[in-house]
Design an enzyme around this catalytic site. Sequence first.
Site, PDB file in Angstrom:
ATOM      1  N   SER A  56      27.479  24.009 -27.884  1.00 17.95           N
ATOM      2  CA  SER A  56      28.284  23.821 -26.639  1.00 17.95           C
ATOM      3  C   SER A  56      27.891  23.869 -25.743  1.00 17.95           C
ATOM      4  O   SER A  56      26.160  23.328 -25.761  1.00 17.95           O
ATOM      5  CB  SER A  56      28.854  25.047 -27.373  1.00 17.95           C
ATOM      6  OG  SER A  56      29.605  24.659 -25.630  1.00 17.95           O
ATOM      7  N   TYR A 115      29.907  34.693 -26.999  1.00 17.88           N
ATOM      8  CA  TYR A 115      29.973  32.916 -27.205  1.00 17.88           C
ATOM      9  C   TYR A 115      28.803  32.259 -27.004  1.00 17.88           C
ATOM     10  O   TYR A 115      28.009  31.623 -27.866  1.00 17.88           O
ATOM     11  CB  TYR A 115      31.482  32.807 -26.655  1.00 17.88           C
ATOM     12  CG  TYR A 115      31.571  30.762 -26.971  1.00 17.88           C
ATOM     13  CD1 TYR A 115      31.874  30.814 -28.065  1.00 17.88           C
ATOM     14  CD2 TYR A 115      31.096  30.027 -26.222  1.00 17.88           C
ATOM     15  CE1 TYR A 115      32.204  29.822 -28.466  1.00 17.88           C
ATOM     16  CE2 TYR A 115      31.852  28.296 -26.114  1.00 17.88           C
ATOM     17  CZ  TYR A 115      31.966  28.427 -28.091  1.00 17.88           C
ATOM     18  OH  TYR A 115      31.686  27.125 -28.633  1.00 17.88           O
TER      19      TYR A 115
HETATM   20  P1  NAD Z   1      38.910  26.097 -34.021  1.00 18.11           P
HETATM   21  O1  NAD Z   1      40.102  26.668 -33.265  1.00 18.11           O
HETATM   22  O2  NAD Z   1      39.401  24.287 -34.406  1.00 18.11           O
HETATM   23  O3  NAD Z   1      38.542  25.813 -35.049  1.00 18.11           O
HETATM   24  C1  NAD Z   1      37.395  26.848 -35.399  1.00 18.11           C
HETATM   25  C2  NAD Z   1      37.601  27.340 -36.886  1.00 18.11           C
HETATM   26  O4  NAD Z   1      36.987  28.600 -36.685  1.00 18.11           O
HETATM   27  C3  NAD Z   1      38.771  27.476 -37.623  1.00 18.11           C
HETATM   28  O5  NAD Z   1      40.068  26.686 -37.536  1.00 18.11           O
HETATM   29  C4  NAD Z   1      38.637  28.902 -38.120  1.00 18.11           C
HETATM   30  O6  NAD Z   1      38.780  28.126 -39.491  1.00 18.11           O
HETATM   31  C5  NAD Z   1      36.919  29.273 -38.040  1.00 18.11           C
HETATM   32  N1  NAD Z   1      36.863  30.301 -38.314  1.00 18.11           N
HETATM   33  C6  NAD Z   1      36.600  31.251 -36.689  1.00 18.11           C
HETATM   34  N2  NAD Z   1      36.373  32.541 -37.420  1.00 18.11           N
HETATM   35  C7  NAD Z   1      36.477  33.085 -38.746  1.00 18.11           C
HETATM   36  C8  NAD Z   1      35.920  34.031 -39.487  1.00 18.11           C
HETATM   37  N3  NAD Z   1      35.619  34.430 -38.978  1.00 18.11           N
HETATM   38  N4  NAD Z   1      35.963  33.688 -41.156  1.00 18.11           N
HETATM   39  C9  NAD Z   1      36.356  31.693 -41.861  1.00 18.11           C
HETATM   40  N5  NAD Z   1      36.105  30.571 -40.672  1.00 18.11           N
HETATM   41  C10 NAD Z   1      36.771  31.088 -39.095  1.00 18.11           C
HETATM   42  O7  NAD Z   1      38.603  25.389 -32.266  1.00 18.11           O
HETATM   43  P2  NAD Z   1      37.915  24.359 -32.009  1.00 18.11           P
HETATM   44  O8  NAD Z   1      37.014  23.971 -31.207  1.00 18.11           O
HETATM   45  O9  NAD Z   1      37.531  22.512 -33.187  1.00 18.11           O
HETATM   46  O10 NAD Z   1      35.485  24.807 -32.795  1.00 18.11           O
HETATM   47  C11 NAD Z   1      34.883  24.002 -33.682  1.00 18.11           C
HETATM   48  C12 NAD Z   1      33.325  25.082 -33.045  1.00 18.11           C
HETATM   49  O11 NAD Z   1      33.521  23.540 -31.850  1.00 18.11           O
HETATM   50  C13 NAD Z   1      33.604  25.809 -32.945  1.00 18.11           C
HETATM   51  O12 NAD Z   1      32.003  26.330 -33.581  1.00 18.11           O
HETATM   52  C14 NAD Z   1      33.058  25.977 -31.672  1.00 18.11           C
HETATM   53  O13 NAD Z   1      32.310  27.025 -30.473  1.00 18.11           O
HETATM   54  C15 NAD Z   1      32.684  24.246 -31.209  1.00 18.11           C
HETATM   55  N6  NAD Z   1      32.635  23.916 -29.625  1.00 18.11           N
HETATM   56  C16 NAD Z   1      34.703  23.683 -29.234  1.00 18.11           C
HETATM   57  C17 NAD Z   1      34.832  23.717 -28.187  1.00 18.11           C
HETATM   58  C18 NAD Z   1      36.281  22.797 -27.564  1.00 18.11           C
HETATM   59  O14 NAD Z   1      35.810  23.082 -26.242  1.00 18.11           O
HETATM   60  N7  NAD Z   1      36.694  22.784 -28.239  1.00 18.11           N
HETATM   61  C19 NAD Z   1      33.601  23.427 -27.035  1.00 18.11           C
HETATM   62  C20 NAD Z   1      32.521  23.323 -27.704  1.00 18.11           C
HETATM   63  C21 NAD Z   1      31.921  23.541 -28.663  1.00 18.11           C
END
Ligand code: NAD
Length: 302
Positions: free
Chosen positions: A194, A207
Amino acid sequence: MANGNTSDQYTFQDPVNRYPSVSPPKQDQPEPGLDADLEPKTDRGEDSYRGTGRLQGRKALITGADSGIGAAVAIAFAREGADVALSYLPEEEEDAARVIEVIKGAGRTAVALPGDLRDAGYCIQVVQDAVDGLGGLDILVNNAGKQVAVENLEDLSDEQLDDTFKTNIYSFFRVTKAALPHLPAGSSIINSTSIQAYSPSPHLLDYASTKAAINNFTKGLAQQLAPKGIRVNAVAPGPFWTPLQVSDGQPKDALPEFGKDTPLGRAGQPTELAPAYVFLASPESSYVVGETLNVNGGMPSP
Ligand code: NAD
Ligand code: MG
């Protein structure tokens, strides 16, 4: 599909208004959030991502593949010709079922592997089940993540601290370690980090710390595995509209402005990240090792 934009990722278009600058209404979902309940809906590429055979015959395990970024990556990989094993939490079955339907619609195999990545045993089992279901493994995307905003360090519970580190970084170590014996030369490991790794928000201390750790893990492991022909890279998203943001990932008051402070003036849609993962997974990036691809609407990053 979000916003009626059915042009594909190769259509010449202005990135400023490829998608509208959405002002999400204040909303709340229990963790983990569901794409099915998100308002407005996101674009994971169901109606728009066009594959060109870049991952033909490949076998991928993606954690957090049910929703948001992981779902967009799963859909893109399938459209590029890969079979996909999906890790997600049992309470996300509804979202996972939708993504599995799209993967099958692309004529590819989908292997559903619900479980909790905080559990060290599941981290090992999910890899074995992916290998069994796919007949091997040559792409691993460590993407699952937990993000819960807490304004003051005094209010950060020990339980949250533990859960965030177990989900966001311990699972990356454990799943990768379990996958290594199965990965042939030519394989790719891609970690979702991120912009928070370099520019931490004051309300995301736990985080953001895990994301900095992921960057470090990526660069160190990349050097360890390169001689074996396994490339390790990362993708660092900026603000993307996903269920993570409404399950306490952001302070509620911040949601209507989410992503508007980027130079593009809008939050990203998950499908806009998928080509970065496809590039890093495919042999065309054969000399890209230990890199972090920043996909963040133009926010300055090192
Ligand atoms: P999202 O909620 O769609 O995806 C996160 C997923 O993590 C969940 O769907 C879930 O299946 C999984 N998860 C969480 N806790 C878990 C556990 N204990 N066991 C198994 N699975 C688990 O959200 P997203 O934004 O698509 O996130 C995906 C990745 O992208 C993450 O690592 C997040 O940190 C990163 N990210 C997101 C953003 C953003 O703005 N959305 C920005 C930077 C990084
Ligand atoms: Mg989810």
